[in-house]
Scaffold this active site. Structure first.
Site, PDB file in Angstrom:
ATOM      1  N   ASP A 210     -23.951 -17.048  13.672  1.00 14.08           N
ATOM      2  CA  ASP A 210     -23.188 -18.045  12.614  1.00 14.08           C
ATOM      3  C   ASP A 210     -24.418 -18.639  12.136  1.00 14.08           C
ATOM      4  OD1 ASP A 210     -23.387 -20.734  14.119  1.00 14.08           O
ATOM      5  OD2 ASP A 210     -22.919 -19.135  15.454  1.00 14.08           O
ATOM      6  N   ASP A 212     -24.514 -21.996  11.895  1.00 10.14           N
ATOM      7  CA  ASP A 212     -24.065 -23.572  12.449  1.00 10.14           C
ATOM      8  C   ASP A 212     -23.410 -24.063  11.522  1.00 10.14           C
ATOM      9  OD1 ASP A 212     -24.901 -24.966  14.757  1.00 10.14           O
ATOM     10  OD2 ASP A 212     -25.882 -26.340  13.277  1.00 10.14           O
TER      11      ASP A 212
END
Length: 290
Positions: A210, A212
């Site tokens: 991802d 973040d």
């Protein structure tokens, strides 16, 4: 020359090694308590291997409660020479996209609730972690990733946070913009420091899941999305691991970077002032110099 024994510490999504010959789960007792789980041992392409699920099978340990000292001590007791850390991470860089791997070479340690050293009162030591990963081992990880067709980035700074919560937006922006971190995770510290104290070569492979919370087009971290990316990353991680034995070989010369001699001049406590009980606990980690 010594025999190579590669240990893989698997993070979220990596819970075993495919194709191990003579595979057996073994229990290893340590003076630091029980490791995260039993350790899977065997061989792959003629090279001895060990696998330790960092969070335990079934993912029972949080990043804070992982018994890091017991894990590293147990691997050392098994004769491990080289440790590959595989872990899920968030990215602070647009070009380091979910699904990519990063061969980490630096860390910023923001953890605060973990025991970070084998040494202390009764036997004091200071090792250098200026360069906390082994370039030789990192080279092998990069080559294995490229050979497996994985999009891999060589070099990056890993921000180790305590967790288990993900970052606030303000933290994410600070780590990215002011501190210059490239990826963020919760488990490589104190693991890397302890591996250095145990004179083990250590390399870190961050599997990005991802962005973040800093990325304006992706919003906050969502566990459901992370799990979906983890599934694909896990297959890639296993493909990387399968290629390591051929790259590292069954016979091993001393590390040209000195990882396996990190304690040579590190212990400061005079021999006659060392606590015998502390020294006894260090029999595996520091037995070579004690």
């Amino acid at each position: 020359m010594t025999r190579t024994k590669i240990a893989v510490i698997g993070g979220s999504g990596i819970y075993d090694i495919d194709g191990l010959e003579g595979a057996e789960w073994v229990q290893v007792d340590t003076p630091w308590g029980a490791p995260s789980d039993q350790i899977l041992t065997g061989s792959l392409d003629g090279v001895d291997m060990a696998f330790l699920p960092r969070h335990g099978r079934g993912h029972v340990h949080s990043p804070t409660t992982v018994p890091y000292r017991a894990n590293i001590d147990a691997l050392k007791r098994l004769g491990v020479t080289d440790v590959i850390s595989v872990s899920a991470c968030g990215s602070f860089r647009e070009e380091m996209a979910p699904g990519d791997f990063v061969v980490v070479d630096q860390f910023i340690d923001r953890t605060f609730a973990r025991e970070k050293s084998f040494f202390g009162t009764g036997c004091v030591a200071h090792v250098s972690v200026a360069h906390p990963t082994c370039p030789r081992l990192s080279d092998a990880c990069e080559t294995a990733a490229r050979d497996a067709g994985i999009s891999v980035h060589r070099g990056g700074t890993y921000l180790a946070m305590e967790g288990p919560q993900f970052s606030t937006l303000a933290e994410s922006q600070m780590y990215r913009e002011s501190w210059g971190a490239d990826v963020i995770g919760m488990t490589n510290m104190p693991e890397a420091k302890l591996a250095r104290e145990a004179e083990l070569c250590y390399a870190s492979v961050a599997m990005i899941t991802d962005y973040d919370s800093w990325h304006p087009d992706h919003g906050e971290v969502d566990v459901t999305q992370i799990i979906q990316t983890l599934m694909g990353n896990a297959e890639k991680g296993r493909a990387l691991v399968k290629r390591l034995p051929a790259l590292l070989g069954a016979d091993r010369a001393p590390c040209q970077h000195g990882c396996d001699r990190a304690l040579e001049y590190a212990i400061l406590t005079a021999p006659d002032a060392r606590d015998p009980d502390v020294v006894a606990k260090l029999d595996s980690v520091a037995g070579r110099v004690l």
